[in-house]
Scaffold this motif. Structure first.
Motif, short mmCIF file in Angstrom:
data_model
loop_
_atom_site.label_atom_id
_atom_site.label_comp_id
_atom_site.label_asym_id
_atom_site.label_seq_id
_atom_site.Cartn_x
_atom_site.Cartn_y
_atom_site.Cartn_z
N ASP A 1 -16.78 123.10 -1.71
CA ASP A 1 -17.34 124.06 -0.75
C ASP A 1 -18.82 124.31 -1.05
O ASP A 1 -19.64 124.42 -0.12
CB ASP A 1 -16.58 125.39 -0.82
CG ASP A 1 -15.15 125.26 -0.33
OD1 ASP A 1 -14.84 124.27 0.37
OD2 ASP A 1 -14.34 126.15 -0.65
N ARG A 2 -19.13 124.42 -2.33
CA ARG A 2 -20.53 124.64 -2.69
C ARG A 2 -21.40 123.45 -2.30
O ARG A 2 -22.52 123.60 -1.83
CB ARG A 2 -20.63 124.91 -4.19
CG ARG A 2 -22.06 125.04 -4.66
CD ARG A 2 -22.18 125.69 -6.02
NE ARG A 2 -23.58 125.80 -6.41
CZ ARG A 2 -24.44 126.67 -5.91
NH1 ARG A 2 -24.03 127.53 -5.00
NH2 ARG A 2 -25.69 126.72 -6.30
N ALA A 3 -20.87 122.24 -2.48
CA ALA A 3 -21.62 121.04 -2.08
C ALA A 3 -21.88 121.05 -0.59
O ALA A 3 -22.97 120.64 -0.14
CB ALA A 3 -20.84 119.79 -2.48
N ALA A 4 -20.91 121.49 0.19
CA ALA A 4 -21.10 121.55 1.64
C ALA A 4 -22.21 122.53 2.00
O ALA A 4 -23.09 122.23 2.83
CB ALA A 4 -19.79 121.97 2.32
N THR B 1 -22.89 120.65 -9.65
CA THR B 1 -23.27 121.88 -10.35
C THR B 1 -24.72 122.27 -10.07
O THR B 1 -25.23 123.22 -10.67
CB THR B 1 -23.09 121.68 -11.87
OG1 THR B 1 -23.77 120.47 -12.26
CG2 THR B 1 -21.61 121.56 -12.23
N LEU B 2 -25.38 121.56 -9.19
CA LEU B 2 -26.77 121.85 -8.82
C LEU B 2 -26.91 123.32 -8.42
O LEU B 2 -26.12 123.83 -7.63
CB LEU B 2 -27.16 120.95 -7.65
CG LEU B 2 -28.61 121.00 -7.15
CD1 LEU B 2 -29.52 120.25 -8.12
CD2 LEU B 2 -28.70 120.38 -5.75
N GLY C 1 -26.53 118.53 -17.71
CA GLY C 1 -26.54 118.96 -16.31
C GLY C 1 -27.36 118.01 -15.45
O GLY C 1 -27.12 116.80 -15.41
N LEU C 2 -28.35 118.56 -14.77
CA LEU C 2 -29.23 117.77 -13.90
C LEU C 2 -30.31 117.05 -14.67
O LEU C 2 -30.93 116.11 -14.15
CB LEU C 2 -29.86 118.72 -12.86
CG LEU C 2 -30.86 118.13 -11.85
CD1 LEU C 2 -30.15 117.20 -10.88
CD2 LEU C 2 -31.58 119.25 -11.11
N THR C 3 -30.53 117.43 -15.91
CA THR C 3 -31.73 117.01 -16.63
C THR C 3 -31.48 115.90 -17.63
O THR C 3 -30.51 115.92 -18.39
CB THR C 3 -32.34 118.23 -17.37
OG1 THR C 3 -32.57 119.29 -16.44
CG2 THR C 3 -33.66 117.86 -18.03
N ILE C 4 -32.39 114.92 -17.60
CA ILE C 4 -32.43 113.85 -18.60
C ILE C 4 -33.74 113.96 -19.36
O ILE C 4 -34.81 114.17 -18.76
CB ILE C 4 -32.36 112.46 -17.94
CG1 ILE C 4 -30.96 112.17 -17.41
CG2 ILE C 4 -32.77 111.36 -18.92
CD1 ILE C 4 -30.84 110.83 -16.71
N GLU C 5 -33.68 113.83 -20.66
CA GLU C 5 -34.87 113.82 -21.49
C GLU C 5 -35.09 112.40 -22.00
O GLU C 5 -34.19 111.79 -22.57
CB GLU C 5 -34.71 114.79 -22.65
CG GLU C 5 -36.02 115.17 -23.32
CD GLU C 5 -35.83 116.32 -24.30
OE1 GLU C 5 -36.31 116.19 -25.44
OE2 GLU C 5 -35.20 117.32 -23.91
N GLY C 6 -36.29 111.87 -21.77
CA GLY C 6 -36.60 110.51 -22.15
C GLY C 6 -37.21 110.41 -23.53
O GLY C 6 -37.69 111.40 -24.10
#
Length: 458
Positions: free
Chosen positions: A336-339, A424-425, A45-50
């Motif tokens: 629509d959600r992005a808007a 998807t935020l 999703g939004l997350t990256i693990e380093g």
């Protein structure tokens, strides 16, 4: 999704070793790795693990490629299905069920007036390849060679695409003024500034002494991304469509970064209601994998067999991932959600701007957002707006990274902080992103003030 710090997944020494070897082995052309010294090992999703054990909120999203974020289940399932089926992964331009499904889904998302009379060209796998194909197409179809492009444009890194971009040094393309509110080239902004730009374009094309023969095409971005997140006004877009149509000049819309719901409509041209002659797609249409296509009106289909080809234009995994992404965005109304969510984020950032004089402008469309940082103390008395502050922007980017937030810089002087979160935020994630950004901005300002008080400079 809760935003928490996980337990380390690798020793810091391993993280540092990988970065050191990268700097020794890779070319000096590397870009993101310089300002974002992280080693991703897992992502969702939004997350990256380093590899250092830190977790980051990724508002770069592969430069807009990851419409659904990292490793979305529908994308992974589509890829797995193709692999498990035993289907060939490399097929040149042969017809396959996967390709047919992708093309059908893509055409279902396009403006109906356009899709009903369109052809598709599969290109090399990068957006710049699709731009090259589009430029070559209109030259072939019209028999003309000149091109119209715009100041601030970015269309890719290959030779022809660079010629049409704003940073070209060997100018072989006629540049036209792109409308801006904040840094209007005519010093006016708004509807009047955009209208002056349109008049300039029209006059240049019709002036027998203007030095611009009728071109093969005009290429534009509905929202300039690398140029600083500058949305083209809808009325101006319609004027460009009128001007080009009246003169039989094919209009090319570069939707490489703006497409697949990013700006609050499925395709950014839908804001203005125009129907271009050519549309260029890449990034999100591959569902995180390399894929690029050009779709154009059938009357432009003047190719001879093999006139434009490419070994990797039949990427089956990308087509499967892309079809799944397009369908998910369409079925779940993510544009629509992005808007809606983008408007809320812009509103909060505009509130932040009211409290921070270093924010010159906040702009964008949907989840394509830019914050231009300026130096109000360096403005000359006759300046309409303060000069950009690229060093401050770089500090803000670093402070964001220190707080687990990945952002990109752009604009003419790299003074614009860019946010490109996945569609998807969630609202909770949006709040976390803006909280971290606000904290990073305040920290960068404090650091700047300390340097100023001690007599230091950038």
């Amino acid at each position: 999704m809760a935003v928490t710090e996980p337990a380390p997944v690798a020793l810091p020494a391993a993280h540092e070793g990988i970065l050191r070897r990268q700097s020794l082995r890779e070319s000096a052309a590397r870009t993101y790795a310089r300002s974002l010294p992280i080693v991703p090992v897992r992502a969702r999703g939004l997350t990256i693990e380093g590899a250092d054990g830190r977790r980051y909120l990724d508002c770069l999203s592969g430069a807009g490629t990851l419409a659904l974020g990292h490793n979305h289940p529908v994308v992974l399932e589509a890829i797995k299905k193709v692999i498990d089926s035993g289907a060939p992964l490399h097929v040149l331009d042969l017809a396959t069920p996967v390709k047919d499904a992708f093309t059908t889904e893509l055409f279902a998302t396009l403006p109906r007036e356009f899709a009903d009379d369109a052809r598709i060209q599969f290109c090399g796998p990068a957006g710049t390849d699709a731009v090259e194909a589009a430029l070559k197409l209109v030259r072939t179809a019209t028999g003309r060679s000149g091109l119209l492009s715009f100041t601030g444009a970015y269309h890719g890194m290959t030779a022809g695409a660079l010629d049409a971009s704003g940073g070209a040094t060997d100018v072989r393309v006629t540049r036209l003024p792109f409308p801006q509110n904040y840094r209007c080239p005519f010093g006016i902004g708004g509807e009047r500034g955009a209208e002056l730009g349109a008049r300039w374009t029209e006059n240049l094309l019709d002036d027998p002494k203007g030095g611009v023969p009728r071109p093969a095409g005009m290429i534009l971005e509905p929202v300039q991304g690398e140029g600083g997140v500058i949305p083209a006004p809808d009325a101006w877009m319609r004027r460009m469509r009128e001007i080009t149509a009246a003169r039989s000049i094919p209009l090319i819309a570069d939707e490489v970064q703006t497409g697949v719901g990013r700006t609050g409509t499925f395709w950014a041209v839908e804001h203005s209601g125009i129907v271009p002659d050519v549309m260029v797609f890449s990034k999100a249409i591959g569902g995180s994998l390399p894929l690029a296509v050009v779709v154009y009106r059938s009357e432009l289909d003047a190719w001879q067999p093999g006139a434009h080809a490419g070994t990797f234009r039949g990427n089956q995994l990308a087509m499967a991932a892309g079809a799944a992404t397009l369908a998910f965005v369409r079925e779940n109304r993510l544009a629509d959600r992005a808007a809606t969510l983008g408007a809320r984020m812009l509103g909060r950032l505009q509130g932040l701007a009211a409290a921070h004089s270093c924010i010159g402008d906040v702009r964008g469309r949907g989840l394509m957002i830019g914050v231009e940082l300026v130096d109000p103390d360096a403005a000359s008395p006759d300046a309409l707006v303060p000069p950009p502050a690229p060093a401050l922007a770089a500090d803000v980017q670093q402070e964001c990274l220190d707080r687990g937030l990945i952002v990109e810089l752009g604009g003419r002087h790299s003074g614009v902080v860019r946010l490109l979160p996945p569609l998807t935020l969630t609202e909770e994630q949006a709040v976390a992103v803006l909280d971290r950004f606000a904290d990073a901005l305040a920290a960068a300002e404090r650091s700047l003030q300390r340097r100023t008080d001690s007599g230091q400079s950038y």
